[in-house]
Design an enzyme around this catalytic site. Sequence first.
Site, short mmCIF file in Angstrom:
data_model
loop_
_atom_site.label_atom_id
_atom_site.label_comp_id
_atom_site.label_asym_id
_atom_site.label_seq_id
_atom_site.Cartn_x
_atom_site.Cartn_y
_atom_site.Cartn_z
N LYS A 137 1.06 -0.87 -0.10
CA LYS A 137 -0.03 -0.17 -0.10
C LYS A 137 0.91 1.50 0.30
CE LYS A 137 -1.46 2.82 3.14
NZ LYS A 137 -1.75 3.88 1.89
N GLU A 178 10.67 1.59 10.01
CA GLU A 178 11.64 2.90 10.03
C GLU A 178 11.04 4.10 10.05
OE1 GLU A 178 13.84 5.78 8.81
OE2 GLU A 178 13.10 5.24 6.84
N CYS A 183 13.55 11.67 6.20
CA CYS A 183 13.63 10.84 6.93
C CYS A 183 15.04 10.90 8.15
CB CYS A 183 13.09 9.52 7.46
SG CYS A 183 14.14 8.25 6.30
N GLU A 214 9.32 16.38 15.36
CA GLU A 214 10.17 16.09 13.64
C GLU A 214 9.46 16.86 13.19
OE1 GLU A 214 10.97 12.95 10.32
OE2 GLU A 214 9.31 12.00 11.51
#
Length: 488
Positions: free
Chosen positions: A179, A254, A288, A392
Amino acid sequence: MSKTSEQLLVLENFIGGKFVPCRSHIDSYDPSTGEVYCKVPDSGEEEVEAAVAAAKEAFPGWSERSPEQRAQVLNKLADLMEANLEEFVQAESRDQGKTITFARNVDIPRSAHNFRFFASSVLHHTTDCSQMNHMDCLNYTIRCPVGVAGLISPWNLPLYLLTWKIAPAIATGNTVVAKPSEMTSVTAWMMCKLMQQAGVPPGVVNIVFGTGPRAGNALVGHPDVPLISFTGSTATAQRITERSAPYCKKLSLELGGKNPALVFADADLDQCIETTVRSSFSNQGEICLCTSRIYVERSIYSEFLERFVAAAKKWKTGVPSDPANNNGALISKEHLEKVRSFVALAKSEGGTIHCGEGVDQLDLPKRNANGYFMPATVISGISDSSRVIQEEIFGPVTCVSPFDTEDEAVSKGNNVRYGLSATVWTRDVARVHRVAKRIQAGLVWTNCWLVRDLNLPFGGMKNSGVGREGGKDSYHFFTEVKTVTIKH
């Protein structure tokens, strides 16, 4: 592929080697204009069930093929992607907002290379063997594919990170239900059109498009999907962990990063500034591994800040198709507003916005006036406890702060809940090794950034993830090991 009267691209799921239309759809936007240009299937349990059934049916035949036979298929798929490289480049740029240049130099070449790398890597693993002569026994290990792998990939490097999961999964003999992000689904759909020509049997690769709460939730909670590989936010990973807990699934997660750069007084500032601008702002800061906290030894802090801001101002943001631009548009209106809110928070807390958001105006064509653009932004004067430092942001924003000692630099670097990557800038070899050992990050780069040997482990510690991926690590994750003992 089909078109509505408004000439919108309408995607279809790829299940059992065929494109299957969906009853309902989600709007997908061109980030550079803010306009809907694509309709993505809003899949749910029914579509996921069909995809898992197709993958289960294909598993026995695919898993029985030799690694060499599977490698041939992966290499053929890589050939076809490279033959259609420019089409993929244009589509990835329009779908994600990134520059044509970044898609052409990074995303699509690496997507093809992922298949080539794992086609080769899977041929070179060895297993263990031990003798127990006193008991007349020989022990050895074998590795077997797990079954149907559930793969969920993010919107920042769409095809790059999707193929990073599909390639090792099918190379090791698994079948997959993947997906992609509902915001960036086009290149995954384009890749499906190459599957038959590449020799991928029906059901080996199935792509179900849709949102996390519907399609993702159905995939993660499916009892016949024993393994989930996910790249995305820490908050979503927590829900995935809870949803898969009743089934004891193998998980590779991750997740986010809040990556520090530690710049010592003996650093090569020319190289450091050039690379740290790139590490802070590449792909609109939507990687990231991007640097979002820069700690600079106090004796060079003023010089570094002045030169870094000057370099950041030269990092051009604008229309993705212009090769002169370094950055394109952010992924969505909501994400742009989120990133801007962190800059506003920094300002309200007394921080200095040296360049970028609210300081520098972007000169955009009329057609792109409603696009999701934001210039490279540098902030200083922020407390270590601020949300701007702790959370973040995932945009073209980085914060610069001074430090006095090596211990303080390491302490500041480690003072967040994330631990994905770090960069260290120094000419002192002993310091390189000391800091690399002490910094809490899965990847530590010294005097460079984003240099990757795909054989080596990739992943983070703390809230940046669970598990590692890479040559050997992906091989281990996508297989189950068995110990066999023979008495003779």
